[in-house]
Scaffold this motif. Structure first.
Motif, PDB file in Angstrom:
ATOM      1  N   ALA A 319      16.287 -26.613-111.678  1.00 53.22           N
ATOM      2  CA  ALA A 319      16.801 -25.364-111.146  1.00 53.22           C
ATOM      3  C   ALA A 319      16.664 -25.440-109.749  1.00 53.22           C
ATOM      4  CB  ALA A 319      15.870 -24.209-111.641  1.00 53.22           C
ATOM      5  N   ALA A 320      15.423 -26.133-109.184  1.00 55.72           N
ATOM      6  CA  ALA A 320      15.371 -26.337-107.618  1.00 55.72           C
ATOM      7  C   ALA A 320      16.503 -27.303-107.263  1.00 55.72           C
ATOM      8  CB  ALA A 320      14.107 -26.848-107.350  1.00 55.72           C
ATOM      9  N   ALA A 321      16.726 -28.340-107.778  1.00 62.55           N
ATOM     10  CA  ALA A 321      18.099 -29.228-107.408  1.00 62.55           C
ATOM     11  C   ALA A 321      19.201 -28.324-107.543  1.00 62.55           C
ATOM     12  CB  ALA A 321      18.147 -30.596-108.260  1.00 62.55           C
ATOM     13  N   LEU A 322      19.445 -27.591-108.250  1.00 63.67           N
ATOM     14  CA  LEU A 322      20.902 -27.102-108.518  1.00 63.67           C
ATOM     15  C   LEU A 322      20.875 -25.918-107.501  1.00 63.67           C
ATOM     16  CD1 LEU A 322      22.052 -25.286-111.890  1.00 63.67           C
ATOM     17  CD2 LEU A 322      22.403 -24.012-109.639  1.00 63.67           C
ATOM     18  N   ALA A 323      19.709 -25.127-107.194  1.00 64.06           N
ATOM     19  CA  ALA A 323      19.914 -24.126-105.983  1.00 64.06           C
ATOM     20  C   ALA A 323      20.089 -24.813-104.697  1.00 64.06           C
ATOM     21  CB  ALA A 323      18.554 -23.520-106.015  1.00 64.06           C
ATOM     22  N   ALA A 324      19.472 -25.942-104.266  1.00 64.78           N
ATOM     23  CA  ALA A 324      19.357 -26.731-103.089  1.00 64.78           C
ATOM     24  C   ALA A 324      20.750 -27.306-102.698  1.00 64.78           C
ATOM     25  CB  ALA A 324      18.201 -27.865-103.088  1.00 64.78           C
ATOM     26  N   CYS A 325      21.350 -27.862-103.683  1.00 64.39           N
ATOM     27  CA  CYS A 325      22.825 -28.624-103.844  1.00 64.39           C
ATOM     28  C   CYS A 325      23.816 -27.619-103.641  1.00 64.39           C
ATOM     29  CB  CYS A 325      22.818 -29.424-104.860  1.00 64.39           C
ATOM     30  SG  CYS A 325      21.711 -30.949-104.785  1.00 64.39           S
ATOM     31  N   ALA A 326      23.718 -26.369-104.219  1.00 68.38           N
ATOM     32  CA  ALA A 326      24.739 -25.372-104.181  1.00 68.38           C
ATOM     33  C   ALA A 326      24.730 -24.986-102.834  1.00 68.38           C
ATOM     34  CB  ALA A 326      24.308 -24.053-105.132  1.00 68.38           C
ATOM     35  N   MET A 327      23.748 -24.775-101.813  1.00 67.05           N
ATOM     36  CA  MET A 327      23.910 -24.408-100.588  1.00 67.05           C
ATOM     37  C   MET A 327      24.444 -25.685 -99.874  1.00 67.05           C
ATOM     38  SD  MET A 327      20.307 -22.418 -99.728  1.00 67.05           S
ATOM     39  CE  MET A 327      19.286 -23.441-100.605  1.00 67.05           C
ATOM     40  N   VAL A 328      24.152 -26.926-100.015  1.00 67.73           N
ATOM     41  CA  VAL A 328      24.813 -28.194 -99.388  1.00 67.73           C
ATOM     42  C   VAL A 328      26.050 -28.165 -99.593  1.00 67.73           C
ATOM     43  CG1 VAL A 328      24.440 -30.487 -99.255  1.00 67.73           C
ATOM     44  CG2 VAL A 328      22.227 -29.212 -99.186  1.00 67.73           C
ATOM     45  N   SER A 329      26.481 -27.920-100.827  1.00 72.85           N
ATOM     46  CA  SER A 329      27.855 -28.266-101.390  1.00 72.85           C
ATOM     47  C   SER A 329      28.819 -27.648-100.296  1.00 72.85           C
ATOM     48  CB  SER A 329      27.991 -27.728-102.743  1.00 72.85           C
ATOM     49  OG  SER A 329      29.321 -27.784-103.292  1.00 72.85           O
ATOM     50  N   GLY A 330      28.541 -26.406 -99.927  1.00 68.46           N
ATOM     51  CA  GLY A 330      29.474 -25.758 -98.984  1.00 68.46           C
ATOM     52  C   GLY A 330      29.586 -26.272 -97.813  1.00 68.46           C
ATOM     53  N   ARG A 331      28.592 -26.899 -97.162  1.00 73.66           N
ATOM     54  CA  ARG A 331      28.529 -27.634 -95.925  1.00 73.66           C
ATOM     55  C   ARG A 331      29.477 -28.831 -96.093  1.00 73.66           C
ATOM     56  NH1 ARG A 331      22.227 -26.903 -93.878  1.00 73.66           N
ATOM     57  NH2 ARG A 331      21.973 -24.830 -93.885  1.00 73.66           N
ATOM     58  N   ILE A 332      29.274 -29.428 -97.293  1.00 75.81           N
ATOM     59  CA  ILE A 332      29.869 -30.732 -97.354  1.00 75.81           C
ATOM     60  C   ILE A 332      31.421 -30.378 -97.572  1.00 75.81           C
ATOM     61  CG2 ILE A 332      30.515 -32.804 -99.147  1.00 75.81           C
ATOM     62  CD1 ILE A 332      27.466 -32.507-100.141  1.00 75.81           C
ATOM     63  N   VAL A 333      31.849 -29.385 -98.122  1.00 71.46           N
ATOM     64  CA  VAL A 333      33.301 -29.068 -98.248  1.00 71.46           C
ATOM     65  C   VAL A 333      33.785 -28.623 -97.016  1.00 71.46           C
ATOM     66  CG1 VAL A 333      34.977 -27.357 -99.517  1.00 71.46           C
ATOM     67  CG2 VAL A 333      33.004 -28.464-100.761  1.00 71.46           C
ATOM     68  N   ALA A 334      33.068 -28.113 -96.220  1.00 69.57           N
ATOM     69  CA  ALA A 334      33.555 -27.420 -94.841  1.00 69.57           C
ATOM     70  C   ALA A 334      33.763 -28.521 -94.037  1.00 69.57           C
ATOM     71  CB  ALA A 334      32.520 -26.646 -94.284  1.00 69.57           C
ATOM     72  N   VAL A 335      32.733 -29.690 -94.165  1.00 66.14           N
ATOM     73  CA  VAL A 335      33.153 -30.798 -93.141  1.00 66.14           C
ATOM     74  C   VAL A 335      34.049 -31.917 -93.812  1.00 66.14           C
ATOM     75  CG1 VAL A 335      31.775 -32.687 -91.903  1.00 66.14           C
ATOM     76  CG2 VAL A 335      30.898 -30.417 -91.942  1.00 66.14           C
ATOM     77  N   ARG A 336      33.970 -32.312 -95.021  1.00 67.92           N
ATOM     78  CA  ARG A 336      34.496 -33.394 -95.513  1.00 67.92           C
ATOM     79  C   ARG A 336      35.761 -33.140 -96.536  1.00 67.92           C
ATOM     80  NH1 ARG A 336      31.713 -38.217 -94.901  1.00 67.92           N
ATOM     81  NH2 ARG A 336      33.578 -38.886 -95.639  1.00 67.92           N
ATOM     82  N   GLY A 337      35.787 -31.930 -96.957  1.00 69.13           N
ATOM     83  CA  GLY A 337      36.795 -31.363 -97.697  1.00 69.13           C
ATOM     84  C   GLY A 337      35.945 -31.570 -99.318  1.00 69.13           C
ATOM     85  N   PRO A 338      36.736 -31.099-100.317  1.00 73.44           N
ATOM     86  CA  PRO A 338      36.118 -31.136-101.787  1.00 73.44           C
ATOM     87  C   PRO A 338      36.016 -32.325-102.418  1.00 73.44           C
ATOM     88  CG  PRO A 338      38.456 -30.099-101.722  1.00 73.44           C
ATOM     89  CD  PRO A 338      38.339 -30.577-100.452  1.00 73.44           C
ATOM     90  N   ARG A 339      36.691 -33.343-102.183  1.00 75.35           N
ATOM     91  CA  ARG A 339      36.677 -34.818-102.754  1.00 75.35           C
ATOM     92  C   ARG A 339      35.156 -35.371-102.732  1.00 75.35           C
ATOM     93  NH1 ARG A 339      40.811 -39.668-102.502  1.00 75.35           N
ATOM     94  NH2 ARG A 339      42.121 -38.263-103.723  1.00 75.35           N
ATOM     95  N   PRO A 340      34.386 -35.447-101.638  1.00 78.61           N
ATOM     96  CA  PRO A 340      33.200 -36.305-101.625  1.00 78.61           C
ATOM     97  C   PRO A 340      32.315 -35.417-102.799  1.00 78.61           C
ATOM     98  CG  PRO A 340      34.200 -36.132 -99.395  1.00 78.61           C
ATOM     99  CD  PRO A 340      34.938 -35.249-100.365  1.00 78.61           C
TER     100      PRO A 340
END
Length: 482
Positions: A319-340
């Motif tokens: 649950a902790a990893a899911l919550a943390a990575c859900a927040m990180v995911s938006g930043r990755i998509v904003a900077v690098r797009g959805p593919r990575p």
């Protein structure tokens, strides 16, 4: 589901009033998210109390997710036509009543029926709550923050389900996991009546009863066939009949919906490789989650002998990893797009499920925690890039429809994941551990499929096709406007 932005002029609310509206919507998503995952940790207790076979446990989970999948799009259009607050309150009422009845269910059949009633209400919560937020928060920056908070609460609700379920089952028994929804639902109804302004779409979408019927007669028989196949035999007339009904319904759905001016399921969206890929990714990812949670709770409690509380606490890292990575995911998509994010998500999902292939009766807790961390991180990463890819190139007025179909794919995937994994275990003759390894291999394969589909649906060709499909959809929408 992304809200329909063609609405009545919004009511003017004070900052405090808007905060209460957001709180009310968050309460609804908490109970809806909890009930997607909280029942899993109670399955061994339900099995013992109601003398349920594995297929019965599958129906306890799938009666909820499957009904929501069937009704999501219908509930959204119902709210647009008759009023979002009204439908939201009706949904909360049905959900609370279903929860109360689940808590007193005298038999397995009654529990499954009451879970379906819960889901009827649940289908009116998330999509309608998102529409309420969109019409309440008119400033783009405020709306973005409100949607972000709503999404974070939604993820927290689902992720905390196993832990809260473990606490309740160990302390008060399995029936308490349903009773906890009732006071929250009643509070949300009262807050909605007092603070949520009524709104509806400027032009309500026409009802499509044939489309809704075909969705039900496609998704229902498919899931039933997978669950009941091991018990009746895959070559039995009953199972073959279910599969034939599903196939005929799917063909009829494509044919009839492609001819309607305002279809329930706009099949033209699937002309976009990006949208089609995102829909299948959502299906595969949630199939992995549904199957993983179903297998894991039986493994921890039936094979390892852990209590419901111990089993729930052991999944906190996930649950902790899911919550943390859900927040990180938006930043990755904003900077690098959805593919990575999609590629990494698929690899982590495959790794988490793959590690559990080696788990047995004496496997160390550190090994399980590592698998849970990897799996939780993968699932946390997958949501944002999937939504981003699904909406790639879509005209603004198609965003709500695209979001609804993507949400339906998620719920359908969760239901199929439980059905497939439960059927593999039920059909196995070598014991749960050996049979579950086959199911986990299937889930790891879904992770690899997420990687491949992520690469295909975010490539240059897919993006170009998505833009072309979006222009065609926009032109069609203009021509169809009276």
């Amino acid at each position: 589901m992304v809200a329909d932005l063609s609405v009545d002029p919004p009511h003017t609310l004070s900052p405090r009033g808007r905060t209460v509206v957001l709180l009310t919507c968050c309460l609804s998503v908490v109970v809806a998210g909890l009930d997607t995952t909280i029942a899993n940790v109670a399955l061994p207790s339900i099995q013992k109390a109601l003398h349920a076979p594995v297929s019965g446990l599958q129906w306890v989970v799938d009666a909820y997710t499957l009904v929501i999948a069937c009704l999501l799009m219908f509930s959204g259009s119902l709210a647009d036509r008759f009023g979002r607050r009204r439908v939201f309150q009706i949904g909360l009422g049905f959900f609370s009543l279903g929860s109360l009845l689940c808590g007193v269910a005298p038999s397995l059949g009654a529990l499954v029926a009451f879970r379906a009633l819960q889901a009827v209400g649940g289908s009116m919560l998330n999509p309608v709550a998102m529409s309420i937020i969109a019409t309440t928060f008119t400033d783009p920056k405020e709306r973005a923050r409100a949607v972000g908070a709503w999404g974070a609460v939604a993820g927290l609700g689902g992720a905390s389900g196993p832990v809260l379920g473990g606490l309740l089952v160990s302390g008060l028994g399995w029936r308490s996991i349903f009773w906890v929804d009732v006071p929250i639902g009643v509070l949300a109804v009262c807050l909605a009546q007092r603070f949520v302004p009524e709104s509806r779409a400027a032009r309500g979408k026409r009802f499509d009863p044939l489309g809704q019927l075909l969705v039900v007669t496609f998704l229902g028989p498919v899931t039933a066939a997978v669950i009941e196949g091991p018990r009746h035999g895959w070559s039995s007339p009953f199972i073959i009949g279910l599969l034939v009904l599903a196939a005929v319904s799917l063909v009829a759905l494509v044919v009839t919906e492609s001819r309607r001016a305002q279809p329930l399921v706009d099949v033209r969206l699937f002309r976009s490789p990006a949208f089609s890929g995102a829909a299948v990714i959502a299906l595969a990812a949630f199939m992995t989650l549904g199957g993983f949670l179903f297998l894991n709770t039986l493994y921890l409690q039936d094979v390892r002998g852990y209590s419901a509380l111990h089993a729930g606490l052991l999944t906190i890292p996930m649950a902790a990893a899911l919550a943390a990575c859900a927040m990180v995911s938006g930043r990755i998509v904003a900077v690098r797009g959805p593919r990575p994010a999609l590629v990494l998500a698929g690899l982590l999902l495959a790794a988490g499920a793959g590690l559990l292939l080696g788990a047995g009766r004496e496997t160390g807790a550190w090994y399980l925690v590592l698998a849970y961390l990897l799996f939780g991180a993968g699932f946390g990463l997958v949501g944002t890039p999937t939504t981003n890819t699904a909406l790639s190139g879509m005209p603004r007025d198609q965003a709500g429809v695209a979001g609804a179909i993507a949400s339906t794919c998620r719920q359908t995937g969760a239901a199929i994941g439980v059905a497939v994994c439960g059927s593999i275990v039920a059909a196995g003759s070598a014991g749960f551990v050996a049979s579950s390894r086959i199911a986990l291999a299937v889930l790891a394969g879904c992770g690899i499929a997420t990687v491949l589909l992520g690469l295909i649906s975010t490539g240059r060709w897919a993006r170009a096709q998505a833009e072309r499909s979006g222009r065609q959809l926009g032109t069609h929408a203009v021509e169809a406007t009276p």
